[in-house]
Design a protein around this motif. Structure first.
Motif, PDB file in Angstrom:
ATOM      1  N   LEU A   1     -25.071  21.740 -48.028  1.00  0.00           N
ATOM      2  CA  LEU A   1     -24.449  23.082 -47.719  1.00  0.00           C
ATOM      3  C   LEU A   1     -23.641  23.019 -46.310  1.00  0.00           C
ATOM      4  CD1 LEU A   1     -27.351  25.514 -48.540  1.00  0.00           C
ATOM      5  CD2 LEU A   1     -25.252  25.086 -50.011  1.00  0.00           C
ATOM      6  N   HIS A   2     -24.411  22.150 -45.252  1.00  0.00           N
ATOM      7  CA  HIS A   2     -23.847  22.359 -43.876  1.00  0.00           C
ATOM      8  C   HIS A   2     -23.194  21.045 -43.270  1.00  0.00           C
ATOM      9  CE1 HIS A   2     -27.558  25.168 -44.249  1.00  0.00           C
ATOM     10  NE2 HIS A   2     -26.387  26.198 -44.002  1.00  0.00           N
ATOM     11  N   GLN A   3     -23.267  20.116 -44.212  1.00  0.00           N
ATOM     12  CA  GLN A   3     -22.687  18.864 -43.654  1.00  0.00           C
ATOM     13  C   GLN A   3     -21.939  17.838 -44.926  1.00  0.00           C
ATOM     14  OE1 GLN A   3     -24.594  16.425 -41.061  1.00  0.00           O
ATOM     15  NE2 GLN A   3     -26.271  17.843 -40.375  1.00  0.00           N
TER      16      GLN A   3
ATOM     17  N   GLU B   1     -38.286  18.910 -42.919  1.00  0.00           N
ATOM     18  CA  GLU B   1     -37.426  18.728 -43.677  1.00  0.00           C
ATOM     19  C   GLU B   1     -38.274  17.553 -44.692  1.00  0.00           C
ATOM     20  OE1 GLU B   1     -33.011  19.794 -42.718  1.00  0.00           O
ATOM     21  OE2 GLU B   1     -33.594  17.683 -42.001  1.00  0.00           O
TER      22      GLU B   1
ATOM     23  N   THR C   1     -39.392  25.226 -49.325  1.00  0.00           N
ATOM     24  CA  THR C   1     -38.498  25.926 -48.570  1.00  0.00           C
ATOM     25  C   THR C   1     -39.558  27.055 -47.728  1.00  0.00           C
ATOM     26  OG1 THR C   1     -36.645  25.409 -50.004  1.00  0.00           O
ATOM     27  CG2 THR C   1     -36.310  27.329 -48.553  1.00  0.00           C
TER      28      THR C   1
ATOM     29  N   ILE D   1     -35.322  18.760 -49.286  1.00  0.00           N
ATOM     30  CA  ILE D   1     -34.802  19.881 -48.161  1.00  0.00           C
ATOM     31  C   ILE D   1     -33.680  19.248 -47.456  1.00  0.00           C
ATOM     32  CG2 ILE D   1     -35.296  21.485 -46.033  1.00  0.00           C
ATOM     33  CD1 ILE D   1     -36.405  22.615 -48.716  1.00  0.00           C
ATOM     34  N   TRP D   2     -33.839  18.127 -46.886  1.00  0.00           N
ATOM     35  CA  TRP D   2     -32.775  17.238 -46.409  1.00  0.00           C
ATOM     36  C   TRP D   2     -31.525  17.476 -47.330  1.00  0.00           C
ATOM     37  CZ3 TRP D   2     -29.607  13.217 -46.811  1.00  0.00           C
ATOM     38  CH2 TRP D   2     -28.953  12.830 -45.664  1.00  0.00           C
TER      39      TRP D   2
ATOM     40  N   TYR E   1     -30.699  19.306 -49.667  1.00  0.00           N
ATOM     41  CA  TYR E   1     -29.991  20.506 -50.000  1.00  0.00           C
ATOM     42  C   TYR E   1     -29.420  21.113 -48.627  1.00  0.00           C
ATOM     43  CZ  TYR E   1     -29.981  25.698 -50.845  1.00  0.00           C
ATOM     44  OH  TYR E   1     -29.578  26.775 -50.777  1.00  0.00           O
ATOM     45  N   ASP E   2     -29.994  20.865 -47.474  1.00  0.00           N
ATOM     46  CA  ASP E   2     -29.409  21.294 -46.217  1.00  0.00           C
ATOM     47  C   ASP E   2     -27.996  20.469 -45.712  1.00  0.00           C
ATOM     48  OD1 ASP E   2     -29.761  22.574 -43.435  1.00  0.00           O
ATOM     49  OD2 ASP E   2     -29.457  20.419 -42.768  1.00  0.00           O
ATOM     50  N   HIS E   3     -27.963  19.239 -46.137  1.00  0.00           N
ATOM     51  CA  HIS E   3     -26.843  18.370 -45.868  1.00  0.00           C
ATOM     52  C   HIS E   3     -25.743  18.522 -46.680  1.00  0.00           C
ATOM     53  CE1 HIS E   3     -29.228  16.374 -42.852  1.00  0.00           C
ATOM     54  NE2 HIS E   3     -28.272  15.618 -42.605  1.00  0.00           N
TER      55      HIS E   3
ATOM     56  N   THR F   1     -39.801  24.364 -39.835  1.00  0.00           N
ATOM     57  CA  THR F   1     -38.578  23.644 -39.515  1.00  0.00           C
ATOM     58  C   THR F   1     -38.461  22.320 -39.858  1.00  0.00           C
ATOM     59  OG1 THR F   1     -39.671  22.845 -37.586  1.00  0.00           O
ATOM     60  CG2 THR F   1     -38.392  24.972 -37.370  1.00  0.00           C
TER      61      THR F   1
END
Length: 262
Positions: free
Chosen positions: A222-224, A211, A204, A215-216, A218-220, A209
């Protein structure tokens, strides 16, 4: 009676560790987008959706690339450090040995913050190389521990005999030393690959920028949240790809002779 109690306790511990993983694996086959229990219908449709997602393929490719380079660097540097610590006496050897093991004992967020601050201070752009360097800091420990443990259990008499018979340093290493430690080196490299492949905290702070797979995920999450079925599939793939090298490393180091073969 005590034997059955121990077996029951062991079963409870295993269940505590692996039941959550089993739930994720089951949800990867859930036909519905919403997670409900019990699962009413099973399907493999999300596996196709995950493979058709270009960001998933890019994340897996980056994770494999980083893990390969990190484990390669760890094998070279960790093995050299093990030979230096085990075979030579010099001032500060114990402090050097401690400094090698310390990164894996430190919280990942501390290592990540330190690497992030160092890169920014030096004006280094975050890229695949910075991720590899970050992962190598703790992957080296795994290889180092494996190789130094094997060297401690290996007698140097056979190496000395090889030298007495006229073999030079390279020949002794090729035919005597390396066969003794090669399974330890390979097992350490496999463990380093697994450790790098699923690492998220240090990544992280060093990825910028880019992924990787963790990280992919974790990001999805949270946000998707609507992509949760695909996230479950990717998580299952991550688990499987991390388990294989760990299993192989375990097989390599089980019942290995310490004297080597010539």
């Amino acid at each position: 009676m005590s034997r059955w109690l121990l077996r029951a306790a062991s079963g409870l511990v295993v269940a505590f560790l692996y039941l959550p993983i089993a739930v994720i694996a089951l949800y990867a086959f859930n036909a519905q987008r919403i997670q409900v229990w019990p699962i009413r219908e099973f399907s493999t449709q999300w596996f196709g959706s995950a493979w058709d997602n270009p960001s998933v393929r890019e994340a897996i490719g980056l994770s494999v690339q980083v893990a390969l380079f990190s484990s390669l660097a760890a094998v070279v540097l960790g093995s050299l450090a093990a030979f230096a610590i085990q075979r030579f006496s010099f001032f500060g050897r114990e402090a050097f040995s401690l400094s090698l093991v310390l990164p894996i004992a430190l919280p990942g967020i501390v290592t990540g913050l330190a690497l992030n601050a160092s890169a920014r201070t030096a004006g280094i752009t975050f890229s695949t190389a910075t991720i590899v360097v970050g992962h190598a800091t703790f992957c080296i420990v795994v290889v180092y521990n494996n190789v130094v443990a094997r060297l401690r259990r290996s007698s140097r008499n056979i190496e000395e005999a090889s030298a007495d018979l006229g073999a030079d340093t390279f020949q002794t290493f090729r035919y005597i030393t390396f066969p003794t430690i090669r399974t330890a080196v390979l097992a350490g490299g496999l463990l380093a690959f697994a450790l790098s492949f699923d690492e998220v905290v240090v990544t992280t702070f060093t990825a910028g920028t880019q992924e990787t797979v963790p990280i992919w995920i974790y990001d999805h999450i949270l946000h998707q949240p609507n992509q949760r079925p695909i996230v479950n599939v990717v998580a299952l793939v991550l688990i499987l790809l991390s388990t294989v090298p760990v299993y192989l490393a375990s097989r390599l180091t089980t019942g290995t002779a310490t004297s080597g073969r010539t």
